[in-house]
Write a protein that holds these residues in place. Structure first.
Motif, PDB file in Angstrom:
ATOM      1  N   UNK A 172      38.037  25.574  43.870  1.00 25.08           N
ATOM      2  CA  UNK A 172      37.485  26.711  44.144  1.00 25.08           C
ATOM      3  C   UNK A 172      38.117  27.581  45.088  1.00 25.08           C
ATOM      4  N   UNK A 173      38.789  27.099  46.135  1.00 21.35           N
ATOM      5  CA  UNK A 173      39.504  27.785  46.935  1.00 21.35           C
ATOM      6  C   UNK A 173      41.188  28.146  46.391  1.00 21.35           C
ATOM      7  N   UNK A 175      41.273  28.532  43.208  1.00 22.96           N
ATOM      8  CA  UNK A 175      41.270  29.505  42.343  1.00 22.96           C
ATOM      9  C   UNK A 175      40.842  31.048  42.900  1.00 22.96           C
ATOM     10  N   UNK A 176      40.375  31.050  44.221  1.00 19.63           N
ATOM     11  CA  UNK A 176      40.413  32.457  44.779  1.00 19.63           C
ATOM     12  C   UNK A 176      41.222  33.066  44.991  1.00 19.63           C
ATOM     13  N   UNK A 177      42.642  32.149  45.052  1.00 25.90           N
ATOM     14  CA  UNK A 177      43.658  32.760  45.601  1.00 25.90           C
ATOM     15  C   UNK A 177      44.589  33.048  43.983  1.00 25.90           C
ATOM     16  N   UNK A 178      44.596  32.146  43.073  1.00 29.02           N
ATOM     17  CA  UNK A 178      45.345  32.107  41.892  1.00 29.02           C
ATOM     18  C   UNK A 178      44.599  33.009  40.800  1.00 29.02           C
ATOM     19  N   UNK A 179      43.276  32.793  40.886  1.00 27.65           N
ATOM     20  CA  UNK A 179      42.452  33.656  39.955  1.00 27.65           C
ATOM     21  C   UNK A 179      42.886  32.947  38.367  1.00 27.65           C
TER      22      UNK A 179
END
Lengths: 214, 309
Positions: A172-173, A175-179
């Motif tokens: 999740x973390x 993905x928050x950055x890389x989308x």
């Protein structure tokens, strides 16, 4: 793909936490399961009832509800432990109920003559459980317990909701950055699948070696 | 069996009690946004513009939405003041939700929206595979995200702030968080911001805002970093909380659109300019965020002013 490869350290750390939680909570669940099944097949009515209630209650509550209750509810009555510790204890207690049920089906699979023979030899209840019944029961339920182990591994991901940074939370973390949810969660999914495949392989081998010929 | 049932009943009552407590919480949090928008929300939307027929280009996303008769919005149902479902009416209310309705009215002629409750993990995927038309969900524009989706806007600019338990001393800026345990919402821009400004802080994250507030009150961390508007709303209904200092980041919120749909992007940007010029944007703000933030509606950020928008 680079979203995944650039963040391998975070994923690795998450996987380590997942594996640690799995190992610790499975060990706890095994102890809980053994105690509960001993109570449940034992001769003391009160203990039998307690064990039945335990299994029925825990099997009928979603794990996430239990986790949220333990993490946010217990501190209200003055019981506070670390997040990971709380999650491990809750998962152990929860999966313990399932292990107890798997073991009970193993105990039921053993012919009553075995118990009677043990008693005729003068073994106490504890002795016959330890030396005659449980060893055979365990060998019968290798596969179901392996499945519970796999389910337990997947269930550790719920700890992400109560603040533990395990594999799912790490994904999740990132993905928050890389989308880029698709490569990231496919990557995390593959890691879970690898753990499950290992568990499946080990239980398969164990079952072949331990199977009771009947 | 009787005893099992009895235990189950006791457990059920206990759970019902707990959910009732939780329910009171969320109901009260719905109140600031809910009360005024019941009267005023529809009033504001009545003034919302409708696009000229010539603007709905043939074969465009707008035309597809108009033919469907419903705008599918990726959003939240649990964000107070922004996009929260009112348990009493079933209506989704708040700043993001009302903007979504206004955009629907602009395209279709009526504020007909369907909100798909999207998590921050799935927004990009929902947009790229066409499950939703737009995302209104405090979607901060970042250059990384702009490679995956197109952003119209920014339509609002917010910033992260710090909340502590009342009486906590020694925390007034992000640097003060170094070496301390800090609570943040899972998948919020607070996590990278804390890592950058207070690298020695230990971050723990929880799913939603209510959990974070609860964790702060139970001393799982000494501070809670979150969007200022949300913190102000929390502090307003919970006297144990205190917001310290000023916002220390700029989070420009964009309207997420399918990557590369430039036609739709300029259409939505035109709409934003119109509602900002005729006061509908300000009216929607007053009905939602304006119920807890003092003063007049802020000046909306300039469209296209952020890298990625």
């Amino acid at each position: 793909m680079s979203a995944l490869l650039d963040h391998l350290p975070e994923f690795w750390q998450g996987l380590v936490v997942t594996l640690q939680m799995t190992a610790a909570s499975f060990a706890g669940a095994a102890v809980v399961g053994l105690v509960i099944v001993a109570m449940r097949v034992g001769p003391v009515p009160v203990l039998r009832t307690v064990a039945t209630v335990y299994v029925e209650t825990l099997q009928n509550l979603p794990l996430l509800v239990l986790l949220v209750l333990a993490v946010f509810g217990l501190p209200e009555i003055g019981l506070k432990a670390g997040l990971t510790t709380t999650a491990v204890v809750v998962i152990a207690l929860y999966e313990g109920a399932y292990i107890a049920e798997a073991l009970r089906s193993g105990v039921n699979a053993i012919s009553s003559g075995q118990g009677e023979a043990a008693r005729a030899l003068g073994l106490t209840f504890g002795q016959s459980l330890r030396h005659v019944v449980l060893p055979q029961a365990l060998r019968t339920v290798v596969q179901p317990i392996g499945n519970i182990f796999i389910a337990l591994t997947m269930n550790t991901s719920l700890a992400a909701a109560v603040g533990v940074v395990e594999l799912t939370a790490a994904a999740n973390r990132v993905n928050l950055l890389e989308a880029q949810p698709i490569p990231i969660f496919v990557g995390a999914g593959l890691a879970y699948a690898a753990v499950a495949a290992c568990a499946g392989f080990v239980t398969g081998r164990l079952e072949r070696r331990l199977a009771v010929a009947r | 069996m009787v005893s099992i049932k009895r235990v189950a009943a006791v457990a059920a009552v206990a759970m019902a009690g707990l959910t009732a407590c939780a329910g009171t919480d969320s109901a009260s949090s719905a109140v600031p946004g809910a009360a005024p928008s019941e009267g005023g929300g529809s009033g504001v939307l009545a003034d919302a513009p409708v696009a000229a027929a010539a603007d709905i280009l043939p074969g465009s996303t707008m035309e597809k939405i108009k033919q469907r008769g419903e705008l599918i919005v990726g959003g939240s149902l649990d964000a107070p003041l922004l996009s929260q479902q009112n348990p009493a009416t079933g209506e989704v209310e708040g700043f993001d939700a009302d903007l979504g309705k206004a955009l629907a009215k602009y395209i279709i002629g009526q504020p007909k929206v369907k909100i798909v409750n999207s998590a921050s993990e799935t927004r990009e995927a929902l947009l790229s595979n066409g499950t939703v038309d737009v995302v209104f969900q405090t979607y901060t524009i970042t250059p990384e995200r702009a490679e995956q989706v197109s952003f119209a806007g920014p339509y609002y600019s917010s910033g992260l702030s710090i909340a502590v338990k009342k009486g906590t001393t020694g925390i007034s800026s992000p640097q003060d968080l170094n070496g301390k345990t800090v609570i943040a919402g899972a998948n919020t821009p607070a996590i990278p911001a804390i890592k950058k400004l207070a690298p020695q802080a230990k971050i723990i994250t929880f799913g939603g805002d209510p959990e974070c507030v609860q964790a702060l009150k139970q001393d799982r961390g000494v501070a809670y970093v979150q969007d200022e508007t949300l913190l102000v709303a929390d502090a307003k209904k919970d006297p144990e909380l205190q917001v310290v200092g000023k916002p220390f980041t700029q989070d420009p919120y964009g309207i997420g659109l399918k990557h590369g749909d430039d036609q739709f992007k300029s259409f939505v940007n035109d709409w934003l300019k119109k509602i900002q010029a005729n006061g509908v944007w300000q009216g929607i703000w007053k009905n939602s965020l304006g119920t807890v933030v003092q003063g007049e509606a802020p000046t909306p950020p300039e469209i296209g002013s952020v890298p990625g928008s």
